[in-house]
Design an enzyme around this catalytic site. Structure first.
Site, PDB file in Angstrom:
ATOM      1  N   HIS A 166       0.523  -1.197   0.354  1.00 18.82           N
ATOM      2  CA  HIS A 166       0.213   0.007  -0.059  1.00 18.82           C
ATOM      3  C   HIS A 166       1.262   1.188  -0.261  1.00 18.82           C
ATOM      4  O   HIS A 166       0.318   1.986  -0.968  1.00 18.82           O
ATOM      5  CB  HIS A 166      -0.990   0.294   1.099  1.00 18.82           C
ATOM      6  N   GLU A 167       1.699   1.034   0.982  1.00 16.09           N
ATOM      7  CA  GLU A 167       2.734   2.744   1.437  1.00 16.09           C
ATOM      8  C   GLU A 167       3.603   2.907   0.083  1.00 16.09           C
ATOM      9  O   GLU A 167       3.709   3.765  -0.941  1.00 16.09           O
ATOM     10  CB  GLU A 167       3.779   2.538   2.320  1.00 16.09           C
TER      11      GLU A 167
ATOM     12  N   HIS B 193       1.907   4.652  -2.494  1.00 18.78           N
ATOM     13  CA  HIS B 193       2.112   6.157  -2.949  1.00 18.78           C
ATOM     14  C   HIS B 193       3.171   6.154  -3.481  1.00 18.78           C
ATOM     15  O   HIS B 193       3.505   7.584  -3.828  1.00 18.78           O
ATOM     16  CB  HIS B 193       1.517   6.272  -1.935  1.00 18.78           C
TER      17      HIS B 193
HETATM   18 ZN   LIG Z   1      -2.461   6.058   2.286  1.00 18.21          ZN
END
Ligand SMILES: [Zn+2]
Length: 722
Positions: free
Chosen positions: A502-503, A506
């Site tokens: 997830h990170e 980004h």
């Molecule tokens: Zn996030």
């Protein structure tokens, strides 16, 4: 999660980081925080030269210099143009970008006592600075003049978008208000900044101060080996050699509640964790929340909005609170129904254990949820999370991230040395695109330490841009793994591996950026859109290519067995009732708090939370993922306030988007990956997000894919073309 810009109300354009090469910029002072970033890769932050005492003078000089720069733009005798106004704003404030970026990094990862004192002093000053920019009437008049003339200026679509964004941001932050209202706005923003800082510091204190030391081997019953080792190391660094430290953080609490056989200790750890900010002591957050809510409501009224929520959502993809409530309510009922099924399954296991004399007769309580869920997972899906962890080595999963970025977007990662970092535990990689062109740096800060926020997030140290020459981005990922003993691999849970993807999503959003202006770059998009690329990336962890190459047993080196992967897949919809309800309860309380608040009503956060959850029909066995007094997303800044719904909003997009890959034949389909990069990952905020999404998918998202992903009742899945 994303760390937002430091000055929430300032114009994004003025805060975009845009350092230049050494020596090209006049006025560089002896304060290392103000100096241009030098060295390779377009320059890097000089973390080796940071001294806490330099922050205050650096920020004060940077703010003064930027205000002078803005006055010069505002006082330009020439007619306002895109170049002398909008592009000039993008250019301004480089010293402030550099110093405030490092200030933000210290605030979230090196928040020691001496730094906290600077933070407390600077927070209201930074808020005042943001207001001074917005309230510069001559400057706003020039921005408005360019905005009014935008159709006749032969601007590129990106330039037109930037003009719109600057104008909208100015108005949104109160540029059109009269003098008295602006003065009050400024007071409110400064007071809020102080309250946000205090809120975060209280949380940090409660996480650091409430450590449970276990002294007997019997207290560890059920806990996996890796967890014991981490707890032992954590105790040793805190001067309790020979004992085990259970930290009051999520990464300690979750495995403890999942595995500990000791119901009494589970209850203790649960109560301590969910009481953060709510202990009626010096670090209690409730009074701060009451005041924050009143001030936010007053500010919204000043700006002509019904509530803080209406104001916050004006520039979001969702546009109105009602739209978000519609989505949340559509998901809430099936999720609660699923929780009741999950609890019934768990109660059956507990009853069976009691009947067989393996345990006492109990009724499932919140501190039993993770423990019995794990037992059900074993029984129903024959999946033991503990048998998965030996295959998930932190270092290997990091390699899996690189593999995924390479195969989808052609990005290549290579470790670099000699780049300064805040601690030696932070490592840096250079990132190149498929043609070998340098696109940025990726900093990885993996371990928990005192003074570091809990959880996981991405931060952009410098945004990509090219309007003043190619400026490559610098991004970081931050997690809180417990550092093990030297030389031992760090084994992580499936959830933690998902969080890493997830990170990293980004980070890829930042690294793939290809735009002209920094304010529109990478992750500088609306809050309810920014979680879409990151949530989408979570899907690649469970692909066979990733698991077979990188999910390798830390002792045998063998890939995770196919049967185990099949079990993980079968179990993937398991416990979605719990996960959805603990999250949605928080998102609903966030929105309802900000819809209910008025400038003169004292809201008691605990009472409000209790009443709201009762009205919603919150299952008694589940607690909000972040209870109100510890809800840092919404009370340590404005960023996610009336915006915690964003995760669900974005997940609606990501579930639908992943089905584009499924329909095309699989997660690595190059044509779909290219469409994703061209329309989503590289475009930043140069287009309306709904338009970017349609560009990728060909249609707007519905909720059907989301319901399927979570295993709630929904229409059948799309056909897969192998
Ligand atoms: Zn996030």
């Amino acid at each position: 999660m994303m760390k937002g810009h430091l000055v929430g109300v300032a114009i994004a354009a003025l805060l975009a980081a845009l350092p230049m090469m050494a020596g090209t910029e006049p006025g560089a002072s002896a304060n290392p925080l103000l100096a241009p970033w030098t060295g390779p890769y377009g320059g890097v932050p000089a973390f080796d030269k940071v001294r806490v005492e330099d922050f205050k003078p650096a920020l004060e000089k940077a703010m003064a210099d930027e205000l002078a720069e803005l006055d010069a733009i505002a006082g330009n005798p020439e007619k306002p143009t895109f170049a002398n106004t909008i592009a000039a704003l993008e250019s301004a404030g480089k010293e402030f970008d550099r110093s405030s970026t490092i200030f933000g990094i210290y605030s979230s990862t090196m928040d020691t006592k001496d730094f906290q004192a600077v933070e407390t002093e600077m927070a209201p000053k930074l808020a005042e600075f943001g207001d001074k920019i917005v309230q510069n009437k001559a400057l706003f008049a020039r921005v408005a003049a360019v905005y009014d003339a935008r159709e006749s200026l032969s601007l590129t679509p990106e330039q037109k978008r930037l003009v719109w964004l600057d104008y909208t941001n100015f108005v949104h932050a109160g540029a059109k208000l009269g003098d008295a209202a602006q003065k009050r706005m400024s007071e409110i923003n400064q007071r809020l900044a102080t309250l946000f800082t205090k809120f975060s510091q209280n949380l940090l204190a409660d996480e650091a101060d409430y450590v449970l030391y276990l002294e007997r081997e019997s207290d560890l019953a059920g806990l996996p080996d890796g967890f014991r080792k981490g707890a032992s190391a954590a105790a040793e660094t805190r001067g309790h050699k020979g004992h085990w430290a259970i930290l009051n953080t999520r990464s300690s609490m979750e495995p403890f509640l999942t595995y500990s056989d000791r119901r009494d200790l589970r209850e203790k750890v649960w109560r301590t964790y969910y009481s953060r900010g709510d202990n009626n002591d010096a670090h209690d957050n409730k009074k701060l929340i009451t005041e924050i809510l009143k001030l936010r409501a007053e500010r919204a009224k000043l700006l002509g909005f019904r509530t803080h929520a209406d104001w916050r959502l004006e520039n979001s993809m969702a546009k109105t609170p009602e739209k978000t409530m519609e989505l949340m309510e559509a998901v809430w009922k099936p999720a609660v129904a699923r929780v009741h099924e999950e609890v019934a399954d768990m109660q059956a296991v507990a009853d069976k254990d009691a009947a067989a004399g393996r345990g006492p007769k109990i009724t499932i309580e919140p501190w039993d949820y993770r423990y019995y869920a794990e037992k059900v997972r074993k029984e129903k899906y024959d999946l033991d999370q503990n048998s998965v962890m030996p295959y998930l080595q932190l270092e290997k999963i990091r390699e899996a991230l690189f593999y995924t970025a390479g195969r989808l977007f052609g990005l290549k990662f290579a470790p670099v040395t000699g780049v300064p970092t805040v601690t030696p535990d932070v490592h840096v990689w250079e990132v190149q695109d498929a043609s070998g062109k340098h696109v940025g740096l990726w900093y990885f800060d993996p371990y928990a330490r005192p003074g570091k926020n809990s959880g996981a997030w991405m931060n952009a140290y410098r945004s990509q841009s090219r309007f003043e020459g190619e400026i490559p981005t610098i991004v970081s990922n931050n997690t809180n793994f417990v550092k093990g003993k030297p030389g031992e691999p760090i084994l992580i849970s499936w959830d933690d591996a998902t969080a890493l993807f997830h990170e990293f999503g980004h980070a890829l959003h930042g690294l793939s950026s290809s735009v002209d202006y920094p304010s529109l770059s990478g992750t500088n998009v609306s809050r309810d859109y920014v979680e879409f690329p990151s949530q989408l990336m979570e899907h690649w962890l469970s692909t066979p290519e990733v698991l077979n190459q990188f999910a390798l047993h830390y002792q045998t080196g063998k890939p995770i067995p196919k049967e185990l992967v099949e079990k993980i897949e079968r179990a993937s919809k398991f416990n979605q009732g719990f996960a959805t309800v603990e999250y949605l309860a928080g998102a609903l309380v966030d929105m309802k708090l900000h819809l209910a608040a008025t400038p003169d009503k004292d809201i008691d956060p605990d009472a409000f939370e209790k009443a709201t959850l009762k009205e919603l029909g919150m299952p008694r066995e589940v607690v909000m993922r972040h209870r109100t007094p510890q809800f840092g997303h919404i009370f340590s800044g404005d960023g996610y306030s009336a915006g915690y719904y964003s995760y669900l909003w974005s997940d609606t997009l990501s579930a639908d988007a992943y089905e584009a890959f499924v329909e095309a034949g699989g997660p690595w389909d190059p044509a779909v990956a290219k469409r994703l990069k061209d329309n989503v990952f590289s475009t930043g905020n140069t287009r309306d997000p709904a338009e970017s999404y349609r560009g990728f998918r060909g249609h707007d998202p519905g909720t059907a894919a989301l319901m399927r992903k979570r295993g709630f009742s929904a229409p059948a899945a799309p056909a897969s073309h192998p």
